[in-house]
Design an enzyme around this catalytic site. Structure first.
Site, PDB file in Angstrom:
ATOM      1  N   HIS A  53     -13.175  -4.663  -1.275  1.00  0.00           N
ATOM      2  CA  HIS A  53     -11.961  -4.674  -2.089  1.00  0.00           C
ATOM      3  C   HIS A  53     -11.125  -5.881  -1.698  1.00  0.00           C
ATOM      4  O   HIS A  53     -11.317  -6.462  -0.624  1.00  0.00           O
ATOM      5  CB  HIS A  53     -11.155  -3.399  -1.855  1.00  0.00           C
ATOM      6  CG  HIS A  53     -11.836  -2.161  -2.344  1.00  0.00           C
ATOM      7  ND1 HIS A  53     -11.189  -0.953  -2.442  1.00  0.00           N
ATOM      8  CD2 HIS A  53     -13.114  -1.930  -2.770  1.00  0.00           C
ATOM      9  CE1 HIS A  53     -12.024  -0.035  -2.901  1.00  0.00           C
ATOM     10  NE2 HIS A  53     -13.194  -0.602  -3.098  1.00  0.00           N
ATOM     11  N   GLU A  55      -8.100  -6.143  -0.610  1.00  0.00           N
ATOM     12  CA  GLU A  55      -7.310  -5.977   0.614  1.00  0.00           C
ATOM     13  C   GLU A  55      -8.189  -5.848   1.859  1.00  0.00           C
ATOM     14  O   GLU A  55      -7.968  -6.541   2.853  1.00  0.00           O
ATOM     15  CB  GLU A  55      -6.399  -4.746   0.513  1.00  0.00           C
ATOM     16  CG  GLU A  55      -5.496  -4.743  -0.696  1.00  0.00           C
ATOM     17  CD  GLU A  55      -6.101  -4.080  -1.930  1.00  0.00           C
ATOM     18  OE1 GLU A  55      -5.340  -3.782  -2.859  1.00  0.00           O
ATOM     19  OE2 GLU A  55      -7.336  -3.871  -1.977  1.00  0.00           O
ATOM     20  N   CYS A  83      -6.264   1.465  -2.092  1.00  0.00           N
ATOM     21  CA  CYS A  83      -6.956   2.743  -2.003  1.00  0.00           C
ATOM     22  C   CYS A  83      -6.850   3.293  -0.575  1.00  0.00           C
ATOM     23  O   CYS A  83      -6.283   2.658   0.317  1.00  0.00           O
ATOM     24  CB  CYS A  83      -8.425   2.568  -2.393  1.00  0.00           C
ATOM     25  SG  CYS A  83      -9.380   1.649  -1.162  1.00  0.00           S
ATOM     26  N   CYS A  86      -8.555   0.845   2.046  1.00  0.00           N
ATOM     27  CA  CYS A  86      -7.766  -0.359   2.326  1.00  0.00           C
ATOM     28  C   CYS A  86      -6.478  -0.013   3.066  1.00  0.00           C
ATOM     29  O   CYS A  86      -6.048  -0.746   3.963  1.00  0.00           O
ATOM     30  CB  CYS A  86      -7.470  -1.105   1.033  1.00  0.00           C
ATOM     31  SG  CYS A  86      -8.961  -1.801   0.274  1.00  0.00           S
TER      32      CYS A  86
END
Length: 155
Positions: A53, A55, A83, A86
């Site tokens: 992801h 992040e 999420c 992260c």
């Protein structure tokens, strides 16, 4: 334009680049002392890594390249609320501040799913909590998410 808006514009620009590179529309920027020190876009498809992801990929790469693992003096700007995974990475790196545009609830509405404030749930149940600012340039981020997800499945 505020500093938060300036850095969020870059995170949102990266979310658009992610789509151009065949990934989902998420971008992140890491800032210290008013300067961007690292940035990343979602790479789950191009890197064939569902955990890449924007992040978590940013935090993983930044820490590996700089050997800095305590990010209390840093702010991370994300085009969408992070999420659970992260957010957990933000706890473990002791991120000083998180700023995001669209919320997880906003995203889930687009996906027809039940949403939550994922980052808030993780932070409230963790040993460390970064400061959080939400909704910066939310509409700009929602526009990109709205253009992508009606035509593409999540993850």
């Amino acid at each position: 334009m505020s500093q938060d808006e300036l850095f969020m514009k870059e995170a949102i620009r990266l979310s658009q680049l992610a789509v151009q590179h065949g990934n989902e529309p998420f971008g992140a920027v890491l800032v210290k002392d008013g300067e961007i020190v690292f940035s990343n876009e979602n790479q789950i498809y191009s890197a064939t890594d569902p955990t890449f992801h924007a992040e978590s990929g940013l935090l993983r790469r930044f820490c590996a390249e700089t050997h800095i693992t305590d990010l209390q003096e840093y702010t991370l700007y994300s085009s969408c609320e992070p999420c659970f995974m992260c957010s957990g990475a933000m706890v473990w790196t002791k991120l000083g501040r998180l700023v995001y545009a669209a919320s997880d609830i906003d995203l889930c509405k687009l996906l027809g799913e039940q949403g939550s404030h994922a980052s808030r749930i993780v932070f409230e149940n963790s040993h460390y909590q970064p400061k959080v600012t939400e909704g910066i340039l939310r509409e700009e981020s929602l526009k990109i998410l709205s253009n992508y997800f009606p035509h593409n499945k999540k993850g």
